[in-house]
Design an enzyme around this catalytic site. Structure first.
Site, mmCIF file in Angstrom:
data_model
loop_
_atom_site.group_PDB
_atom_site.id
_atom_site.type_symbol
_atom_site.label_atom_id
_atom_site.label_comp_id
_atom_site.label_asym_id
_atom_site.label_seq_id
_atom_site.Cartn_x
_atom_site.Cartn_y
_atom_site.Cartn_z
ATOM 1 N N ASN A 117 -4.390 7.467 -3.629
ATOM 2 C CA ASN A 117 -4.079 6.100 -4.035
ATOM 3 C C ASN A 117 -5.131 5.094 -3.619
ATOM 4 O O ASN A 117 -4.998 3.915 -3.930
ATOM 5 C CB ASN A 117 -2.735 5.651 -3.446
ATOM 6 N N CYS B 69 0.822 -1.206 0.000
ATOM 7 C CA CYS B 69 0.000 0.000 0.000
ATOM 8 C C CYS B 69 0.854 1.252 0.000
ATOM 9 O O CYS B 69 2.015 1.232 0.351
ATOM 10 C CB CYS B 69 -0.906 0.009 1.216
ATOM 11 N N ASP B 70 0.233 2.293 -0.390
ATOM 12 C CA ASP B 70 0.715 3.655 -0.244
ATOM 13 C C ASP B 70 -0.556 4.432 0.083
ATOM 14 O O ASP B 70 -1.165 5.036 -0.794
ATOM 15 C CB ASP B 70 1.361 4.120 -1.548
ATOM 16 N N PRO B 71 -1.017 4.322 1.333
ATOM 17 C CA PRO B 71 -2.405 4.679 1.663
ATOM 18 C C PRO B 71 -2.728 6.161 1.817
ATOM 19 O O PRO B 71 -3.369 6.556 2.763
ATOM 20 C CB PRO B 71 -2.622 3.948 2.990
ATOM 21 N N HIS B 72 -2.308 6.983 0.877
ATOM 22 C CA HIS B 72 -2.826 8.351 0.918
ATOM 23 C C HIS B 72 -4.074 8.409 0.047
ATOM 24 O O HIS B 72 -4.286 7.555 -0.828
ATOM 25 C CB HIS B 72 -1.764 9.376 0.511
#
Length: 149
Positions: free
Chosen positions: A132, A126-129
């Site tokens: 995204n 993940c890259d949970p911003h």
């Protein structure tokens, strides 16, 4: 780049000397992790693994879609994925409500996704911003009204 890593190593050594903290040993590990993070071939494999793991999970199957990697247009320094239209980011409560969705339900599923990755597979991709993590209308053949992207 190499200059950034040299500065990082210098700072670690300076902090180790000034504060008697054992920090320099972390340099090699951090360098390897950064190199892996910047190799989009690894990122592509991780995306494909996450897609498989979501499909194998009975409670998440069909609720999450990972864009397909376009390998012919991807490599070590660039990764190209399929375009997926969305309703909006998971953080855009107004857009979700306009689409007839309950933001609380969307966030519940997002929480299940991260819980599954952390506690079931041990593979957190993940890259949970908010930019995204999107929500889209599910395809017509789906049993769900919407999906996380």
């Amino acid at each position: 780049n190499g200059c950034d890593l040299a500065v990082y190593k210098f700072i670690l050594n300076a902090m180790e000397y000034a504060f008697d903290l054992p920090l320099a040993w972390t340099y090699d590990y951090t360098r390897r992790q950064l190199e892996a993070e910047l190799d989009f071939r690894i990122e592509a494999r991780n995306a494909e693994r996450a897609a498989r793991e979501f499909q194998e999970c009975p409670t998440l199957r069909g609720k999450v879609v990972v864009p397909v990697v376009q390998h012919v247009a991807s490599g070590q320094r660039v990764m190209t994925m399929e375009w997926i239209d969305s309703i909006g980011a998971v953080s855009n409560g107004k857009a979700l409500r306009v689409a007839g969705l309950r933001p609380q339900e969307v966030m519940r599923v997002a929480t299940e996704v991260f819980g599954h990755q952390i506690f079931s597979t041990g593979h957190v991709h993940c890259d949970p911003h908010p930019g995204n993590l999107l929500v889209r209308h599910a395809p017509a053949d789906s049993t769900h009204r919407w999906q996380l992207v």
